[in-house]
Write an enzyme that holds these catalytic residues in place. Structure first.
Site, PDB file in Angstrom:
ATOM      1  N   HIS A  59      10.837  -6.527  75.584  1.00 36.87           N
ATOM      2  CA  HIS A  59      10.321  -5.463  76.454  1.00 36.87           C
ATOM      3  C   HIS A  59      10.862  -4.125  75.947  1.00 36.87           C
ATOM      4  CE1 HIS A  59       8.664  -8.246  79.456  1.00 36.87           C
ATOM      5  NE2 HIS A  59       9.735  -8.979  79.234  1.00 36.87           N
ATOM      6  N   ARG A  61       9.521  -1.057  77.003  1.00 35.82           N
ATOM      7  CA  ARG A  61       9.436  -0.096  78.131  1.00 35.82           C
ATOM      8  C   ARG A  61       8.654   1.187  77.854  1.00 35.82           C
ATOM      9  NH1 ARG A  61      10.295  -4.202  81.202  1.00 35.82           N
ATOM     10  NH2 ARG A  61      12.444  -4.763  81.618  1.00 35.82           N
ATOM     11  N   ASP A 304      13.605 -12.165  75.300  1.00 40.39           N
ATOM     12  CA  ASP A 304      13.243 -11.587  76.605  1.00 40.39           C
ATOM     13  C   ASP A 304      14.132 -10.366  76.897  1.00 40.39           C
ATOM     14  OD1 ASP A 304      11.962 -11.081  78.978  1.00 40.39           O
ATOM     15  OD2 ASP A 304      12.650 -12.883  80.009  1.00 40.39           O
TER      16      ASP A 304
END
Ligand SMILES: [Zn+2]
Length: 428
Positions: A59, A61, A304
């Site tokens: 991720h 962002r 993750d």
């Protein structure tokens, strides 16, 4: 481009050798090489050269939450962790559900130039779970998306999941499922079990993951498409995957470093740094996940990596966002958990070769060899280091390993012959 002479590295688990890196490729390997005038010499005595690590689940962002991470800061964290490619999850703001957004992320990755950033496209519009996103347009875009995921949300509607699997078959795409039956996890805060009962927190039962994986492997078999299961977290999920693979179903699966090491008892003390989705499970689950990674039922480790701003994480447990940092600690945590059983060849397979194959990243996942792109990482197997959240390259600080003493240090990382990390520090 600088020519490099790397002296005395072991390629995966081979004997020590020299490597010459010229014009972005590995020109030569062998004993007692000379790099020629102007070559920069790197003493790699005792170091291991691994194919650059590939993360299927990052991720970043950006766009939307650049206070927590940007493509650039996340790329830097990845390079420091030994990665040369990361697959960027679609749950940004706006969601990566159009060709425009995935191309934006892909271009930001190229501009940062520290790792190859391969965008993952959303399966459904806005991650809403109701209408398929423009899968074909994202596949045809400059980003050439091949992995689609609503990660953070499950594609819960079986008819929609079936249609998504059918759609991506045409371009050898894959649906990466966040397996969580939402009606079984409404309000859930941690793994449902003895610890959740003691702490009085609503539980996330293992069956909510296992039921979706069972359904989806059957759907993948029925339509003849590829399924990838994100962050497998339970022993029961491992048994379903074992059955599906034995049956010849085209399913692959990942496990995170934290699910290989940490258990739900970390919730004692209500420190939300240990809140993650899927939640930390029991010791028996951790044992099953470790064994499945070693025997290949679980194909890859994926981080993750989930950076969160301080105000979203340092609050009361029920209000904290789920997720942990992962890129800078993944290799060390995997080695701590299962290194003695995987060996360096197993690490290369589970953290580089297999994820590169699943993502279709043909430039990645190759052991350093003459003629190959110089895309690899040099690690010191004898080094130990202590995790200092303030010293991480990520913009966020939500590591569950603060103060932990870890084995294995990334010394240098090369992307197509350009160093991104030297002496354990990012070059920019
Ligand atoms: Zn997820």
């Amino acid at each position: 481009m600088t020519t490099f002479l790397i002296r005395g590295a072991r390629i995966v688990d081979g004997d020590p050798t020299d490597l010459i890196i010229r014009d972005g490729v590995i020109a030569e390997t062998g004993p007692n090489l000379t790099g020629g005038p102007g070559a920069e010499v790197i003493d790699a005595d005792g170091l291991v050269a691994l194919p650059g690590l590939v993360d299927l689940h990052t991720h970043l962002r950006e766009p939307g939450r650049e206070d927590a991470e940007t493509v650039e800061s996340g790329s830097r964290a990845a390079a420091l962790g030994g990665y040369t490619a990361v697959c960027a999850m679609a749950n940004t703001s706006p969601v990566a559900d159009t060709a425009g957004v995935v191309e934006q992320v892909w271009r930001l990755g190229r501009t940062a130039g520290l790792v190859d950033v391969q965008p993952i496209g959303a399966v459904t519009v806005g991650l809403g779970g109701e209408q398929l996103a423009e899968l074909g347009a994202m596949a045809d875009s400059a980003a050439q998306v091949r992995i689609f995921s609503d990660d953070g949300h499950c594609v819960a509607d079986p008819r929609l999941m079936r249609r998504a699997l059918e759609y991506v078959r045409a371009f050898d795409g894959v649906i990466a499922q966040h397996a969580e039956e939402p009606r079984l996890t409404d309000g859930a805060q941690m793994h449902e079990g003895i610890t959740s009962a003691r702490l009085g927190l609503p539980g996330w039962p293992a069956v909510a993951e296992e039921a979706i994986i069972a359904r989806d492997v059957l759907l993948a078999e029925h339509v003849g498409a590829r399924l990838h299961v994100c962050h497998v977290s339970t022993a029961g999920s491992v048994e379903i995957l074992r059955w599906a693979k034995a049956r010849g179903i085209a399913v692959t699966a990942e496990v995170t470093p934290h699910h290989l090491l940490l258990t739900d008892t970390r919730a004692d003390g209500y420190d939300p740094v240990f809140k993650v989705n899927p939640p930390l499970r029991t010791g028996a689950d951790v044992d099953a996940l470790q064994a499945a990674l070693v025997d290949g039922v679980i194909d890859v480790v994926a981080t993750d990596h989930a950076p969160h701003a301080v105000q979203d994480k340092e609050c009361e447990w029920p209000y904290a966002r789920p997720g942990m940092l992962g890129l800078e600690t993944a290799l060390s945590v995997v080695w701590l958990a299962v290194g003695h059983r995987l060996g360096w060849d197993g690490v290369a397979e589970r953290l580089s070769r297999a994820p590169a194959r699943i993502a279709g990243l043909t430039e990645h996942g190759h052991d350093p060899a003459p003629g190959r792109a110089a895309t690899f990482t040099l690690v010191d197997p004898a080094a130990r280091w202590t995790v200092d959240p303030a010293g991480l390259a990520s913009r966020s600080r939500n590591t569950p390993y603060a103060g932990l003493d870890l084995p294995v240090r990334v010394v240098a990382t090369f992307l197509r012959g350009e160093p991104t990390v030297v002496d354990g520090k990012a070059v920019r």
